[in-house]
Design an enzyme around this catalytic site. Structure first.
Site, PDB file in Angstrom:
ATOM      1  N   TYR A 146       2.794 -12.765  -8.363  1.00  0.00           N
ATOM      2  CA  TYR A 146       2.801 -13.997  -7.586  1.00  0.00           C
ATOM      3  C   TYR A 146       1.382 -14.433  -7.258  1.00  0.00           C
ATOM      4  O   TYR A 146       0.570 -13.623  -6.792  1.00  0.00           O
ATOM      5  CB  TYR A 146       3.583 -13.821  -6.279  1.00  0.00           C
ATOM      6  CG  TYR A 146       3.724 -15.118  -5.526  1.00  0.00           C
ATOM      7  CD1 TYR A 146       4.616 -16.096  -5.950  1.00  0.00           C
ATOM      8  CD2 TYR A 146       2.929 -15.394  -4.425  1.00  0.00           C
ATOM      9  CE1 TYR A 146       4.731 -17.308  -5.291  1.00  0.00           C
ATOM     10  CE2 TYR A 146       3.033 -16.595  -3.744  1.00  0.00           C
ATOM     11  CZ  TYR A 146       3.934 -17.549  -4.183  1.00  0.00           C
ATOM     12  OH  TYR A 146       4.037 -18.758  -3.536  1.00  0.00           O
ATOM     13  N   GLN A 210      11.279 -17.834  -2.588  1.00  0.00           N
ATOM     14  CA  GLN A 210      12.211 -18.052  -3.699  1.00  0.00           C
ATOM     15  C   GLN A 210      11.676 -17.470  -5.009  1.00  0.00           C
ATOM     16  O   GLN A 210      12.456 -17.022  -5.862  1.00  0.00           O
ATOM     17  CB  GLN A 210      12.546 -19.537  -3.849  1.00  0.00           C
ATOM     18  CG  GLN A 210      11.380 -20.471  -4.041  1.00  0.00           C
ATOM     19  CD  GLN A 210      10.804 -21.000  -2.733  1.00  0.00           C
ATOM     20  OE1 GLN A 210      10.841 -20.325  -1.715  1.00  0.00           O
ATOM     21  NE2 GLN A 210      10.255 -22.205  -2.777  1.00  0.00           N
ATOM     22  N   ASN A 239       1.898 -16.087   1.919  1.00  0.00           N
ATOM     23  CA  ASN A 239       2.024 -16.301   3.356  1.00  0.00           C
ATOM     24  C   ASN A 239       3.072 -15.355   3.938  1.00  0.00           C
ATOM     25  O   ASN A 239       3.570 -14.448   3.265  1.00  0.00           O
ATOM     26  CB  ASN A 239       2.355 -17.771   3.651  1.00  0.00           C
ATOM     27  CG  ASN A 239       3.676 -18.202   3.015  1.00  0.00           C
ATOM     28  OD1 ASN A 239       4.517 -17.374   2.656  1.00  0.00           O
ATOM     29  ND2 ASN A 239       3.851 -19.502   2.866  1.00  0.00           N
ATOM     30  N   THR A 262      -4.794 -13.794   5.009  1.00  0.00           N
ATOM     31  CA  THR A 262      -5.997 -12.967   4.923  1.00  0.00           C
ATOM     32  C   THR A 262      -6.593 -12.627   6.286  1.00  0.00           C
ATOM     33  O   THR A 262      -6.386 -13.332   7.278  1.00  0.00           O
ATOM     34  CB  THR A 262      -7.054 -13.669   4.050  1.00  0.00           C
ATOM     35  OG1 THR A 262      -8.099 -12.743   3.731  1.00  0.00           O
ATOM     36  CG2 THR A 262      -7.651 -14.863   4.765  1.00  0.00           C
ATOM     37  N   GLN A 284     -13.658 -16.159   5.394  1.00  0.00           N
ATOM     38  CA  GLN A 284     -12.233 -15.848   5.362  1.00  0.00           C
ATOM     39  C   GLN A 284     -11.427 -16.823   6.207  1.00  0.00           C
ATOM     40  O   GLN A 284     -10.276 -17.125   5.885  1.00  0.00           O
ATOM     41  CB  GLN A 284     -12.008 -14.410   5.831  1.00  0.00           C
ATOM     42  CG  GLN A 284     -12.632 -13.366   4.917  1.00  0.00           C
ATOM     43  CD  GLN A 284     -12.233 -13.546   3.457  1.00  0.00           C
ATOM     44  OE1 GLN A 284     -11.076 -13.417   3.095  1.00  0.00           O
ATOM     45  NE2 GLN A 284     -13.209 -13.872   2.608  1.00  0.00           N
ATOM     46  N   HIS A 287      -9.726 -19.849   4.479  1.00  0.00           N
ATOM     47  CA  HIS A 287      -8.502 -19.708   3.690  1.00  0.00           C
ATOM     48  C   HIS A 287      -7.333 -20.441   4.323  1.00  0.00           C
ATOM     49  O   HIS A 287      -6.544 -21.091   3.630  1.00  0.00           O
ATOM     50  CB  HIS A 287      -8.118 -18.230   3.567  1.00  0.00           C
ATOM     51  CG  HIS A 287      -8.797 -17.511   2.446  1.00  0.00           C
ATOM     52  ND1 HIS A 287      -8.437 -17.671   1.135  1.00  0.00           N
ATOM     53  CD2 HIS A 287      -9.798 -16.605   2.442  1.00  0.00           C
ATOM     54  CE1 HIS A 287      -9.189 -16.902   0.368  1.00  0.00           C
ATOM     55  NE2 HIS A 287     -10.031 -16.251   1.141  1.00  0.00           N
ATOM     56  N   GLU A 353      -7.512  -5.693   6.288  1.00  0.00           N
ATOM     57  CA  GLU A 353      -7.456  -5.975   4.849  1.00  0.00           C
ATOM     58  C   GLU A 353      -8.858  -5.839   4.253  1.00  0.00           C
ATOM     59  O   GLU A 353      -9.080  -5.108   3.291  1.00  0.00           O
ATOM     60  CB  GLU A 353      -6.920  -7.387   4.633  1.00  0.00           C
ATOM     61  CG  GLU A 353      -6.915  -7.822   3.175  1.00  0.00           C
ATOM     62  CD  GLU A 353      -6.632  -9.299   3.004  1.00  0.00           C
ATOM     63  OE1 GLU A 353      -6.270  -9.693   1.890  1.00  0.00           O
ATOM     64  OE2 GLU A 353      -6.799 -10.075   3.982  1.00  0.00           O
ATOM     65  N   HIS A 354      -9.806  -6.572   4.826  1.00  0.00           N
ATOM     66  CA  HIS A 354     -11.214  -6.487   4.432  1.00  0.00           C
ATOM     67  C   HIS A 354     -12.016  -5.984   5.628  1.00  0.00           C
ATOM     68  O   HIS A 354     -11.935  -6.567   6.712  1.00  0.00           O
ATOM     69  CB  HIS A 354     -11.779  -7.855   4.044  1.00  0.00           C
ATOM     70  CG  HIS A 354     -10.963  -8.623   3.057  1.00  0.00           C
ATOM     71  ND1 HIS A 354     -10.108  -9.652   3.430  1.00  0.00           N
ATOM     72  CD2 HIS A 354     -10.886  -8.531   1.712  1.00  0.00           C
ATOM     73  CE1 HIS A 354      -9.547 -10.151   2.353  1.00  0.00           C
ATOM     74  NE2 HIS A 354      -9.984  -9.496   1.293  1.00  0.00           N
ATOM     75  N   ASP A 387     -13.766 -10.932  -3.557  1.00  0.00           N
ATOM     76  CA  ASP A 387     -12.792 -11.960  -3.918  1.00  0.00           C
ATOM     77  C   ASP A 387     -12.903 -12.361  -5.381  1.00  0.00           C
ATOM     78  O   ASP A 387     -11.907 -12.768  -5.986  1.00  0.00           O
ATOM     79  CB  ASP A 387     -12.991 -13.205  -3.045  1.00  0.00           C
ATOM     80  CG  ASP A 387     -12.449 -13.024  -1.640  1.00  0.00           C
ATOM     81  OD1 ASP A 387     -11.614 -12.117  -1.434  1.00  0.00           O
ATOM     82  OD2 ASP A 387     -12.861 -13.785  -0.743  1.00  0.00           O
ATOM     83  N   GLU A 441      21.318  28.537   0.332  1.00  0.00           N
ATOM     84  CA  GLU A 441      21.712  27.150   0.599  1.00  0.00           C
ATOM     85  C   GLU A 441      23.219  26.943   0.435  1.00  0.00           C
ATOM     86  O   GLU A 441      23.698  25.807   0.516  1.00  0.00           O
ATOM     87  CB  GLU A 441      20.933  26.202  -0.316  1.00  0.00           C
ATOM     88  CG  GLU A 441      19.438  26.205  -0.038  1.00  0.00           C
ATOM     89  CD  GLU A 441      18.666  25.128  -0.799  1.00  0.00           C
ATOM     90  OE1 GLU A 441      19.261  24.469  -1.671  1.00  0.00           O
ATOM     91  OE2 GLU A 441      17.478  24.950  -0.486  1.00  0.00           O
ATOM     92  N   HIS A 446      24.692  26.489  -8.413  1.00  0.00           N
ATOM     93  CA  HIS A 446      23.315  26.365  -8.890  1.00  0.00           C
ATOM     94  C   HIS A 446      22.870  27.664  -9.564  1.00  0.00           C
ATOM     95  O   HIS A 446      22.262  27.660 -10.629  1.00  0.00           O
ATOM     96  CB  HIS A 446      22.373  26.052  -7.721  1.00  0.00           C
ATOM     97  CG  HIS A 446      22.390  24.627  -7.289  1.00  0.00           C
ATOM     98  ND1 HIS A 446      23.512  24.006  -6.825  1.00  0.00           N
ATOM     99  CD2 HIS A 446      21.387  23.695  -7.241  1.00  0.00           C
ATOM    100  CE1 HIS A 446      23.231  22.753  -6.511  1.00  0.00           C
ATOM    101  NE2 HIS A 446      21.936  22.537  -6.751  1.00  0.00           N
TER     102      HIS A 446
END
Length: 458
Positions: A146, A210, A239, A262, A284, A287, A353-354, A387, A441, A446
């Site tokens: 995406y 979507q 977003n 961001t 930043q 953005h 994030e950064h 970036d 067990e 087994h």
């Protein structure tokens, strides 16, 4: 904890309301630090979740009919089918500005070199005579990538998504980006050109939650176009609705991380240059009005100087209104700390994030950080380098999720498959242990599955 009011307006521009959170003298725990650092308060994942659930359910039920309606409602675009025609990709690449093409090619080259070096090696471990256990790294079959649209254009995100998938050896790659009314309902031509440059020919004009739903569940063919086959992994920033959709489909598909709006944090001391700190915070903030810009410092003088620079530079930048809104939001501000020790603790609590380190001995300070999507060391490693052209990946975890997740990388698209290959003698050597553990067990079958191979009772 003390919160001070906004910096007063200058005569020439509205004020940047860059608030201060004072943690000095507060013996805060990790939980206390997490509660104290600036965070967005305008909308939470919980607020978005029901809307996203509705969209996901609608796309699953109605397929392309739902996608067509969302393109009209959210993007103002009439669609017959969201698949971008091959001619549209070729035209976008042919018409790409040569300077932009050169920049994209350099970014691709650096990202490839870094991604190619990330692939982990397969291993074979001999645990005894004839007892071999291997781990093989295998790429997933198909991925959905995406690339956001909206306030800015992100061909760089095409590179950041596609290059590690290619380095991992993924055979089938689909890409989605929101349709743009100004470009005939197709994604922005620079995004299409970047996809074409990387050899990606399955591109869809689908945006938001979507797009994530379509990737996760697939969409059946119609008379207007072919089937969109479901993918194994979905990656890419977006977003809050995109991030929420990724969270909700996790388990149906793999995801990279919840890469939402961001954020930047800068850990700085009195040695930092205020104009550079301000420039990076603004970089930043441009953005998105909801972007987060946080300065963590033990220097009141630096904080005051940065405030002045923010007002001056924000007034002069192209997207000044957007920048001022981001810097003035509850997600942004100065965090005053007692010393570097508390500063490092605040950084780990924030899990940016950064994260930029602008202190004396910046590399040594950076080595102490445990929670961050990416760390940028010193005056000459700004976030904008990452970036575009550092070679690192800019698809990174946000909203504190860097405390437990990683940025996009080659292993996002790989699975580790363990292979067990024992001879008869090797199995017999450990058969008694298996029988003992199976008995402990209360799973006797087994043990019997092993002893049956040797004609022995369990």
């Amino acid at each position: 904890m003390t919160i001070t009011p906004e910096f007063p307006a200058t005569p020439t521009a509205p004020a940047v309301s860059f608030r201060t959170v004072d943690l000095r003298g507060k013996g805060l725990t990790l939980a206390g630090l997490r509660a104290a650092v600036p965070r967005a308060q305008h909308q939470t994942v919980a607020d978005a979740e029901q809307k996203v659930l509705d969209i996901i359910g609608d796309v699953r039920r109605r397929g392309y009919d739902a996608l067509t309606e969302y393109a009209q409602r959210f993007d103002g675009v009439e669609q017959d089918h969201p698949l971008v025609p091959a001619a549209g990709l070729a035209r976008a690449l042919a018409e790409l500005d040569p300077a932009v093409r050169n920049a994209l090619e350099e970014s691709i080259s650096r990202a490839r070199r870094f991604a190619d070096s990330q692939r982990p090696r397969n291993i074979d471990v001999e645990l005894g005579d004839g007892a071999i256990v291997s781990q093989n790294w295998v790429p997933v079959a198909r991925v959905g990538l995406y690339v956001p649209g909206g306030l800015a254009v992100y061909p760089s995100s095409v590179i950041m998504n596609v290059v590690p998938a290619l380095a991992a050896g993924v055979a089938s790659i689909a890409l989605a980006s929101p349709p743009q009314k100004d470009f005939g309902g197709l994604p922005h031509p620079t995004i299409l050109a970047a996809a074409a440059l990387l050899g990606i020919n399955e591109v869809y004009a689908i945006g938001g939650a979507q797009a994530i739903a379509a990737f996760a569940y697939g969409v059946d063919a119609t008379t207007a176009g072919p089937t969109l086959e479901p993918v194994d992994v979905v990656t890419g920033p977006g977003n809050i609705f995109v991030a929420t959709a990724k969270r909700l489909v996790k388990g149906v598909v793999g995801i990279d991380s919840e890469a939402g709006t961001t954020e930047i944090a800068i850990l700085a001391d009195s040695t930092a240059q205020p104009r550079l700190v301000a420039a990076d915070l603004i970089s930043q903030a441009e953005h998105d009005p909801k972007a987060a810009s946080v300065l963590i410092t033990d220097s009141e003088d630096l904080a005051a100087a940065v405030r002045i620079e923010l007002n001056t530079q924000a007034a002069a930048t192209k997207h000044s209104e957007r920048v001022r809104e981001a810097l003035s939001g509850p997600q942004s501000g100065v965090v005053l700390v007692e010393d570097l020790e508390q500063g490092v603790a605040a950084c780990d609590a924030y899990a940016a994030e950064h994260l930029e380190i602008m202190t004396a001995n910046a590399a040594a300070v950076a080595a102490r950080i445990r929670n961050a999507g990416a760390i940028f060391v010193g005056d000459y490693s700004p976030v904008s380098l990452g970036d575009y052209c550092a070679g690192s990946n800019h698809v990174l975890p946000t909203s504190g999720t860097a405390a437990f997740s990683s940025g996009l990388n080659v292993t996002t698209f790989l699975r580790a498959i363990q292979v067990i290959n024992y001879t008869k003698g090797a199995l017999e050597e450990v058969s008694g242990h298996i029988v003992s553990l199976a008995g402990a067990e209360d799973l006797p079958a087994h043990g019997q599955a092993v002893t049956a191979r040797f004609g022995k009772p369990a």
